[in-house]
Design a protein around this motif. Structure first.
Motif, short mmCIF file in Angstrom:
data_model
loop_
_atom_site.label_atom_id
_atom_site.label_comp_id
_atom_site.label_asym_id
_atom_site.label_seq_id
_atom_site.Cartn_x
_atom_site.Cartn_y
_atom_site.Cartn_z
N PHE A 52 -1.76 105.15 130.77
CA PHE A 52 -2.15 105.30 132.17
C PHE A 52 -3.40 106.14 132.34
N TYR A 53 -3.85 106.78 131.26
CA TYR A 53 -5.02 107.65 131.35
C TYR A 53 -6.23 106.97 130.70
N SER A 87 -11.18 102.79 138.40
CA SER A 87 -11.41 104.21 138.10
C SER A 87 -12.81 104.64 138.52
N GLN A 139 -2.96 110.40 137.83
CA GLN A 139 -3.63 109.14 138.13
C GLN A 139 -4.61 109.34 139.27
N SER A 181 -7.74 106.95 141.48
CA SER A 181 -8.39 105.65 141.62
C SER A 181 -9.25 105.66 142.88
N TYR A 213 3.06 103.52 134.51
CA TYR A 213 1.99 103.43 133.53
C TYR A 213 0.61 103.56 134.16
N SER A 214 0.36 102.89 135.26
CA SER A 214 -0.98 102.97 135.84
C SER A 214 -0.93 102.76 137.35
N ILE A 218 -4.97 98.02 133.54
CA ILE A 218 -4.85 98.56 134.90
C ILE A 218 -5.14 97.47 135.93
#
Length: 411
Positions: A235-236, A242, A287, A289, A337-338, A384
């Motif tokens: 997830f990173y 992003s 997270q 975004s 996860y994302s 993602i």
């Protein structure tokens, strides 16, 4: 004719006698009952329910209670009931070579306890589950009260930077430590399109670079790639959501040490850079975004490790208006996860076999598994989700992409 009548009479008499004998014969004991004893009004029965289960049933006039015990297909099985008094008995389930269970059965009016050893809980599985749900509900209510008291995020620092070490990390204003060299697996090639134009971002050997002309010329970004990309933590990793790039703005969002959210930006095509540090009341952000909507407003979504969602908007990328954090309805995802923010403000959060969709800034979520379980099972959680000209896109394991315009209808 007389002989025939004689035989019929004899046959009927014998049939009646056999029927009466069958009715009055003691019924054969149920072979599945291992033991059965009563003391006054209290009765205990042990029954082999199937090849792997023995059920102890304790009952009186007021109530009945059952409890199952696993026996792992014991071939030679027996049971023993020893009454200590009229209200209590010791019950043993015995295998071929050893006692499998030593159970205490206690009667107290309409309350019956069946305990396997001294350390066995006094409450049943159903009661345990009920208590657990009540505790979870109480914990969530307390968490929501805490969330309501939290303030909206604020901009903690806006700083001109020329190199990675200029970035102040963490919640303390200290220079960033040198970043470890990025591995080959951490390299990234990310494509991001907007209004038909193609802009690219890539990470190579720890260097973060962007291009505004489709790869003709690359501009170095003063941040080490290991801040943006982690090979082990799926997830990173960098994804289309992003960062945002167009002719007027280069904007990259990342989380320093998985806690402090940052935006690194340039409004002159990479000639000068600013690092914007956001304070979320010490919430550990995992997270982040960003996106730009059709009204030319920049949007940001940040999610903490305990599933709090922080959102905000900006018209210039420097001055932001943030909402107070929303609740943790997102916790319905077993493993997150994302997270990706779409251009219209919709938030997508993927897990191993689901995608949670929020249309209200993270207050509530709809499960893709409930809408379209076939697509949910095919989600590639290592990639993602992203927005493609207003279409929500979720990468799938087979290399294809699930698409939707509204988050409800997917193809």
């Amino acid at each position: 004719m007389k002989i025939l009548k004689h035989f019929l009479v004899v046959f009927l008499v014998e049939a009646l006698l056999l029927g009466a004998l069958f009715i009055w014969m003691p019924k054969q004991k149920n072979s599945n009952i291992l033991a059965s004893e009563s003391k006054g009004e209290n009765t205990i029965v042990l029954t082999k329910s199937n090849e792997e289960t023995v059920t102890i049933t304790a009952k009186n006039k007021e109530t009945t209670k059952e409890r199952d015990f696993t026996i792992f297909d014991e071939k030679k099985l027996s049971a023993d009931i020893e009454w200590k008094n009229a209200q209590s008995a010791q019950v043993k389930i015995i295998g071929k070579n050893q006692d499998l269970y030593d159970v205490t059965v206690t009667f107290n009016g309409n309350k019956i306890e069946i305990r396997n050893g001294e350390n066995d809980p006094l409450i049943s599985y159903e009661e345990t589950m009920k208590l657990q749900k009540e505790q979870e509900k109480k914990a969530k209510e307390e968490a929501m009260k805490k969330i309501e008291k939290m303030s909206a995020p604020t901009i903690a620092l806006v700083k001109d930077i020329t190199k990675d070490s200029d970035i102040e990390n963490g919640y303390a204003s200290t220079p960033a430590k040198p970043q470890a060299p990025i591995t080959e697996e951490q390299n990234a090639q990310v494509n991001h399109g907007d209004d038909g134009a193609l802009y690219d971002m890539k990470i190579e050997a720890g260097k973060v670079m962007v291009t505004l002309d489709g790869g003709g010329h690359w501009v170095n970004v003063p941040v080490n790639g290991s801040r943006l990309q982690d090979y082990w933590l799926t997830f990173y990793r960098m994804g289309n959501q992003s960062y945002y790039i167009d002719a007027d703005m280069i904007m990259i969002a990342y989380c320093e040490k998985y806690q402090q959210p940052h935006i690194i930006m340039s409004k002159d095509q990479g000639k000068t850079w600013k690092d914007i540090r956001i304070d979320c009341e010490s919430a550990g952000i995992s997270q982040i975004s960003i996106a730009k909507d059709k009204n030319h407003t920049y949007r940001i979504a940040m999610m903490s490790g305990d599933y709090l969602m922080f959102t905000g908007t900006s018209t210039d990328g420097i001055n932001w208006t943030f909402d107070k954090p929303s609740g943790n309805d997102i916790e319905k995802a077993s493993t997150m996860y994302s997270m990706a923010l779409m251009k219209d403000g919709t938030i997508l959060v993927t897990s191993f076999d689901d995608c949670l969709i929020s249309k209200d800034h993270g207050k509530t979520y709809t499960s893709l598994k409930e809408i379209n379980p076939i697509i949910a099972q095919q989600i590639n959680y290592q990639l993602i989700p992203y927005d493609e000209d207003g279409t929500y896109c979720i990468p799938l394991k087979n290399g294809k992409v699930a698409k939707s315009k509204d988050g409800t209808n997917w193809e």
